[in-house]
Design a protein around this motif. Sequence first.
Motif, PDB file in Angstrom:
ATOM      1  N   THR A 102       8.552 -44.930  21.368  1.00 58.83           N
ATOM      2  CA  THR A 102       6.842 -45.105  20.802  1.00 58.83           C
ATOM      3  C   THR A 102       7.444 -45.209  19.391  1.00 58.83           C
ATOM      4  OG1 THR A 102       4.825 -44.625  20.630  1.00 58.83           O
ATOM      5  CG2 THR A 102       6.262 -42.782  20.696  1.00 58.83           C
ATOM      6  N   LYS A 103       6.253 -45.314  18.601  1.00 61.75           N
ATOM      7  CA  LYS A 103       6.431 -45.063  17.031  1.00 61.75           C
ATOM      8  C   LYS A 103       5.371 -44.107  16.381  1.00 61.75           C
ATOM      9  CE  LYS A 103       8.781 -49.408  15.809  1.00 61.75           C
ATOM     10  NZ  LYS A 103       8.773 -50.693  14.822  1.00 61.75           N
ATOM     11  N   ILE A 104       5.657 -43.171  15.543  1.00 65.52           N
ATOM     12  CA  ILE A 104       4.777 -42.415  14.831  1.00 65.52           C
ATOM     13  C   ILE A 104       4.948 -42.659  13.348  1.00 65.52           C
ATOM     14  CG2 ILE A 104       4.334 -39.864  14.184  1.00 65.52           C
ATOM     15  CD1 ILE A 104       3.798 -40.347  17.257  1.00 65.52           C
ATOM     16  N   ASP A 105       3.951 -43.226  12.787  1.00 67.41           N
ATOM     17  CA  ASP A 105       3.636 -43.618  11.347  1.00 67.41           C
ATOM     18  C   ASP A 105       4.867 -44.757  11.200  1.00 67.41           C
ATOM     19  OD1 ASP A 105       2.888 -43.676   8.713  1.00 67.41           O
ATOM     20  OD2 ASP A 105       4.371 -42.023   8.123  1.00 67.41           O
ATOM     21  N   GLY A 106       5.151 -45.448  12.160  1.00 65.05           N
ATOM     22  CA  GLY A 106       6.009 -46.665  11.673  1.00 65.05           C
ATOM     23  C   GLY A 106       7.468 -46.447  12.143  1.00 65.05           C
ATOM     24  N   LYS A 107       7.798 -45.099  12.517  1.00 60.86           N
ATOM     25  CA  LYS A 107       9.203 -44.788  12.758  1.00 60.86           C
ATOM     26  C   LYS A 107       9.267 -44.514  14.040  1.00 60.86           C
ATOM     27  CE  LYS A 107       9.440 -41.989   8.256  1.00 60.86           C
ATOM     28  NZ  LYS A 107      10.665 -42.873   7.689  1.00 60.86           N
ATOM     29  N   PHE A 108      10.707 -44.802  14.699  1.00 63.42           N
ATOM     30  CA  PHE A 108      10.929 -44.718  16.012  1.00 63.42           C
ATOM     31  C   PHE A 108      10.889 -43.160  16.363  1.00 63.42           C
ATOM     32  CE2 PHE A 108      14.073 -43.441  19.458  1.00 63.42           C
ATOM     33  CZ  PHE A 108      13.867 -44.498  20.252  1.00 63.42           C
ATOM     34  N   ALA A 109      10.233 -43.005  17.661  1.00 66.92           N
ATOM     35  CA  ALA A 109      10.204 -41.764  18.201  1.00 66.92           C
ATOM     36  C   ALA A 109      10.421 -41.713  19.822  1.00 66.92           C
ATOM     37  CB  ALA A 109       8.885 -41.177  17.894  1.00 66.92           C
ATOM     38  N   TYR A 110      11.056 -40.649  20.169  1.00 70.12           N
ATOM     39  CA  TYR A 110      11.154 -40.378  21.734  1.00 70.12           C
ATOM     40  C   TYR A 110       9.947 -39.490  22.083  1.00 70.12           C
ATOM     41  CZ  TYR A 110      16.092 -41.615  21.686  1.00 70.12           C
ATOM     42  OH  TYR A 110      17.446 -42.442  21.599  1.00 70.12           O
ATOM     43  N   GLU A 111       9.312 -40.078  23.063  1.00 66.00           N
ATOM     44  CA  GLU A 111       8.028 -39.437  23.623  1.00 66.00           C
ATOM     45  C   GLU A 111       8.376 -38.548  24.977  1.00 66.00           C
ATOM     46  OE1 GLU A 111       3.395 -40.756  24.006  1.00 66.00           O
ATOM     47  OE2 GLU A 111       4.629 -41.479  25.431  1.00 66.00           O
TER      48      GLU A 111
END
Length: 325
Positions: free
Chosen positions: A256-265
């Motif tokens: 996913t993305k958090i504040d436009g940054k790539f993230a693992y959920e």
Amino acid sequence: MKKIAVLFFSIVLLIGCKESNNKNEKILSESSGRLNSLSIVIDNELWEGQVGENLREKLAAPVDGLPQQEPLFSLNQIPPKAFSGFAARNRTFLYIKNSQSANFEVVKDTMAKPQTGIYISGATPSEINKVINENTEKIIQTYKKAELKEQQRRISKSLKSDQKLEETLGVSMKFPTAYRYAKTEDDFFWIRKDIKHGSMEILVYEVPMQVIDKDTNVIGNIIKMRDSIGEQHVPGPNEGSFMITEEAYAPYLFETKIDGKFAYETKGTWEVKGAFMAGPFINYAVRDEENDRYLVLEGFVFKPSNTKRDNIFELESILRSVKFQ
């Protein structure tokens, strides 16, 4: 004199147009409805047949990562004739109708504000189901986005200071005053809210990028990271006990993305090693390449023998509010 007359006429015309537009604007009532509750406007016959069965299968599917089965949305069926007045002001609705042609349409603020609605039509139940199946992911994400926005709006009414997070980790996060700082150690934050029958917890910390990126076994690396943090910072009720990832079931992993940054959920279940305690968690590992780190945001719930869907949803909305400074 002629120029002045023309100018005066132009001003009068503009004011008249503006007033006319204002009169034509529809004044909408404030929408209502519980979070994660969805109104399904559909004939009884369709609801009791294959269309209703398909909708329940898709929209009331179990939420990933919860220890017991809880539906994605709580569905409330309303016959079209009853969809008026207060019922029509529900914040989210899905309207199913028979039509000569298949159609899918997302609408905003038609009968209340804020409101998100979806219209689906088809000539036969099979055609309606085809439209539903082709747009399932869009339907779910449309409603989830609307509910996250509403949850964050409610949270924003009374915010706790996040100055400590900004000064230490360089991020802001919107969470209510009902939460308190339970532990602040160097670059580790534990934020807690007491609830009936339990508590809701938030962890915020950072780890070097190689902790998660050291090889291709991302989920395994995240589990090791969580268990290490649990042993260091999250003790259980008994001496030597601490929080770990439940060993019996592998967590779910998404991107996913958090504040436009790539993230693992990551979604799964936590437990306490050495004690009988457990519950669901949601974890975001946000890749912050500028600072050569992963910012880790986690929410978990302890609420034995009670539903936890809406608690995890609240934590998700808080974690997704994070902004990098």
